[in-house]
Design an enzyme around this catalytic site. Structure first.
Site, mmCIF file in Angstrom:
data_model
loop_
_atom_site.group_PDB
_atom_site.id
_atom_site.type_symbol
_atom_site.label_atom_id
_atom_site.label_comp_id
_atom_site.label_asym_id
_atom_site.label_seq_id
_atom_site.Cartn_x
_atom_site.Cartn_y
_atom_site.Cartn_z
ATOM 1 N N LYS A 1 0.778 -1.208 -0.082
ATOM 2 C CA LYS A 1 0.049 -0.068 0.078
ATOM 3 C C LYS A 1 0.983 1.217 0.027
ATOM 4 C CE LYS A 1 -4.467 0.861 0.175
ATOM 5 N NZ LYS A 1 -5.520 0.104 -0.399
HETATM 6 P P1 NAD Z 1 -12.905 7.496 -3.123
HETATM 7 O O1 NAD Z 1 -12.068 8.761 -2.959
HETATM 8 O O2 NAD Z 1 -13.440 7.483 -4.634
HETATM 9 O O3 NAD Z 1 -14.382 7.910 -2.304
HETATM 10 C C1 NAD Z 1 -14.247 8.021 -1.078
HETATM 11 C C2 NAD Z 1 -15.633 8.498 -0.835
HETATM 12 O O4 NAD Z 1 -15.682 8.578 0.894
HETATM 13 C C3 NAD Z 1 -15.818 9.903 -0.786
HETATM 14 O O5 NAD Z 1 -17.139 10.070 -1.595
HETATM 15 C C4 NAD Z 1 -15.621 10.922 0.154
HETATM 16 O O6 NAD Z 1 -16.429 11.999 0.513
HETATM 17 C C5 NAD Z 1 -16.114 9.862 1.386
HETATM 18 N N1 NAD Z 1 -15.586 10.368 2.694
HETATM 19 C C6 NAD Z 1 -14.645 10.564 2.831
HETATM 20 N N2 NAD Z 1 -14.499 11.101 4.308
HETATM 21 C C7 NAD Z 1 -15.719 10.608 4.842
HETATM 22 C C8 NAD Z 1 -16.472 10.641 6.134
HETATM 23 N N3 NAD Z 1 -15.679 11.018 6.905
HETATM 24 N N4 NAD Z 1 -17.580 10.048 6.133
HETATM 25 C C9 NAD Z 1 -18.250 9.953 5.044
HETATM 26 N N5 NAD Z 1 -17.910 9.877 3.761
HETATM 27 C C10 NAD Z 1 -16.472 10.247 3.779
HETATM 28 O O7 NAD Z 1 -12.436 6.357 -2.723
HETATM 29 P P2 NAD Z 1 -12.933 4.768 -3.072
HETATM 30 O O8 NAD Z 1 -11.889 4.413 -3.689
HETATM 31 O O9 NAD Z 1 -14.300 4.683 -3.223
HETATM 32 O O10 NAD Z 1 -12.438 3.947 -1.523
HETATM 33 C C11 NAD Z 1 -13.494 4.095 -0.528
HETATM 34 C C12 NAD Z 1 -12.978 2.791 0.464
HETATM 35 O O11 NAD Z 1 -12.871 1.554 -0.263
HETATM 36 C C13 NAD Z 1 -11.415 3.043 1.099
HETATM 37 O O12 NAD Z 1 -11.684 2.443 2.376
HETATM 38 C C14 NAD Z 1 -10.552 2.213 0.058
HETATM 39 O O13 NAD Z 1 -9.572 1.636 0.777
HETATM 40 C C15 NAD Z 1 -11.607 1.162 -0.009
HETATM 41 N N6 NAD Z 1 -11.320 0.283 -1.473
HETATM 42 C C16 NAD Z 1 -11.207 0.929 -2.728
HETATM 43 C C17 NAD Z 1 -11.031 0.220 -3.844
HETATM 44 C C18 NAD Z 1 -10.993 0.675 -5.309
HETATM 45 O O14 NAD Z 1 -10.845 -0.104 -6.183
HETATM 46 N N7 NAD Z 1 -11.277 1.907 -5.241
HETATM 47 C C19 NAD Z 1 -10.939 -1.398 -3.588
HETATM 48 C C20 NAD Z 1 -10.995 -1.880 -2.257
HETATM 49 C C21 NAD Z 1 -11.077 -1.066 -1.218
#
Ligand code: NAD
Length: 432
Positions: free
Chosen positions: A122
């Site tokens: 990561k």
């Molecule tokens: P992203 O940046 O696209 O979206 C994050 C979202 O969370 C945004 O809408 C943001 O406004 C919101 N957010 C941030 N702080 C917040 C809070 N305090 N309360 C509520 N909402 C809040 O990120 P993503 O890629 O969608 O990732 C989200 C989660 O999923 C993370 O934990 C990431 O590690 C996990 N994840 C992502 C992927 C991927 O393929 N992108 C894969 C596996 C896991």
């Protein structure tokens, strides 16, 4: 299919009476539980409990006003016994080294849960991307890439998007790496744009995997996804696309939120309209036809399926007693603490753990890497079919392991994953 048995009490190592929310401590507690089940040798425990490599870098970046700002970045490789390190890159003001270590650890278990030939890694940069321009982000990304260059590569460590990074970020990393090497290395990152070796279906893969795993879990609960009410915290890549795919399955998304707050409509929120609204206004708050709720209200509202898809530590001892959902699907990494896990199990709430529920993203990242290395690209239908079969098989194996140990699904997934990584480590033997 048999239903999931009630969880037997789990041997949680004692931690401070006030919950410890350090993600690395949490990742280690989760590992320790699996290590106990597997009766792992103390030496192997020590190896698997700590990351293999940790790199901290300074990232001097020229801002648009001509001043130089120095950001701190990290790249952590937790384990590479089963293949190259694999894991996303996060841009966020609250990034810490312990968080990146925890996220790298979870990646090792995630790639093992779905049985793809990777380890876990990561990256993170402490920055506030919302307050940076595109050109500042580009310069920071390129400098960060050049600083972590000794660690990354198609056979070493392959970054991908995570919170506040996207396909454009991956394109800059791929270009910086390729310019340094003198040839185009498509396989150095995944989650790239299609024009430079990205895969069909990658953008929505994490969300699609979540929905497929939820479908399987619904079968075990004898619950219908059709008509089920869904609340989603975080309306980014994972959350917004999960909202769309849940709606396609005829579930009703009744609440969504982002960092500025949430919105609710008991008759359902149209995800496509919400995406368009968020694109225009930067938030879902204020979307016409919805009423405002807080992120806390969203987590504790009455619904069938709760999907935390934002950040860590949102279901804790502070609010777990108030959770009313029938099922929690961890779109985010690390949203539930170990103590909250136990309370959810006691309340009969089924939790689909992150290392299974959100593994669709890394699974299609693996497909993207395979396509890049072979320079042979698949159709979206092929990608989705293969993804579905990986997710359904992984769910079944996790479910079987949980039943075997009379434990909940997180422990089932950990025992499966840690067992696979421990086997690989043992059979390879210790160098030198
Ligand atoms: P992203 O940046 O696209 O979206 C994050 C979202 O969370 C945004 O809408 C943001 O406004 C919101 N957010 C941030 N702080 C917040 C809070 N305090 N309360 C509520 N909402 C809040 O990120 P993503 O890629 O969608 O990732 C989200 C989660 O999923 C993370 O934990 C990431 O590690 C996990 N994840 C992502 C992927 C991927 O393929 N992108 C894969 C596996 C896991």
């Amino acid at each position: 299919m048999a239903s999931i048995p009630k969880a037997a009490p789990q041997p949680i190592p004692r931690i401070a009476p006030r919950e410890d929310l350090n993600p690395l401590r949490i990742a280690q507690i989760q590992f320790d539980i699996a290590a106990e089940y597997l009766k792992l040798d103390p030496g192997i425990r020590q190896i698997l409990r700590t990351p293999k490599r940790v790199l901290e870098v300074s990232v001097p970046t020229k801002m648009d006003n001509g001043q130089i700002k120095v950001f701190t970045g990290y790249r952590v490789q937790h384990n590479v016994s089963r293949g190259p390190a694999k894991g996303g890159l996060r841009y966020h003001p609250n990034v810490t080294l312990d968080e990146v270590k925890a996220l790298a650890t979870w990646m090792t278990w995630k790639t093992a849960t779905v049985n793809i030939p990777y380890g876990g890694g990561k990256g993170g940069v402490i920055c506030d991307p919302k307050r940076m321009t595109k050109s500042e982000l580009e310069r920071m990304t390129r400098r960060y890439t050049s600083e972590i260059l000794p660690l990354i590569g198609p056979e070493q460590d392959i970054p991908a998007p995570d919170v506040y990074t996207d396909a454009q970020t991956m394109a800059w990393i791929m270009d910086t790496y390729s310019m340094t090497k003198g040839y185009s290395a498509l396989g150095v990152v995944t989650g790239k744009p299609l024009s430079i070796g990205g895969s069909e279906g990658r953008t929505e893969a994490t969300a699609r995997g979540c929905v497929v795993a939820t479908e399987e879990a619904c079968k075990t609960k004898k619950m219908s996804l059709r008509g089920a009410t869904v609340a989603i915290q975080g309306f980014g890549n994972v959350g917004s696309l999960a909202a769309r795919l849940f709606t396609e399955k005829k579930a009703r998304v009744v609440a969504i939120s982002d960092s500025r707050g949430g919105v609710f409509n008991s008759r359902g929120i149209d995800p496509l309209k919400a995406m368009r609204y968020k694109e225009r206004s930067g938030t879902v708050v204020g979307m016409p036809g919805t009423s405002r709720i807080s992120n806390d209200d969203l987590l504790t509202m009455k619904c069938d399926i709760l999907v935390p898809a934002a950040l860590e530590n949102v279901i804790t001892l502070n609010n777990v007693e108030q959770i009313k959902a029938k099922m929690v699907v961890e779109g985010a990494n690390g949203p539930t603490t170990p103590h909250a896990d136990e309370v959810l199990a006691r309340k009969g709430i089924l939790l689909l753990p992150d290392i299974l529920a959100n593994a669709g993203g890394v699974t299609v990242s693996y497909f993207e890497w395979v396509q890049d290395l072979q320079s042979f690209f698949w159709s979206e239908a092929e990608v989705n079919t293969k993804l579905e079969s990986v997710m359904r098989r992984a769910f079944q194996q996790v479910h079987d392991m949980a039943r075997k140990h009379r434990a909940h699904l997180r422990t089932g997934a950990y025992v499966l994953a840690v067992g696979r990584v421990a086997d690989a480590t043992l059979v390879r033997g210790l160098f030198p």
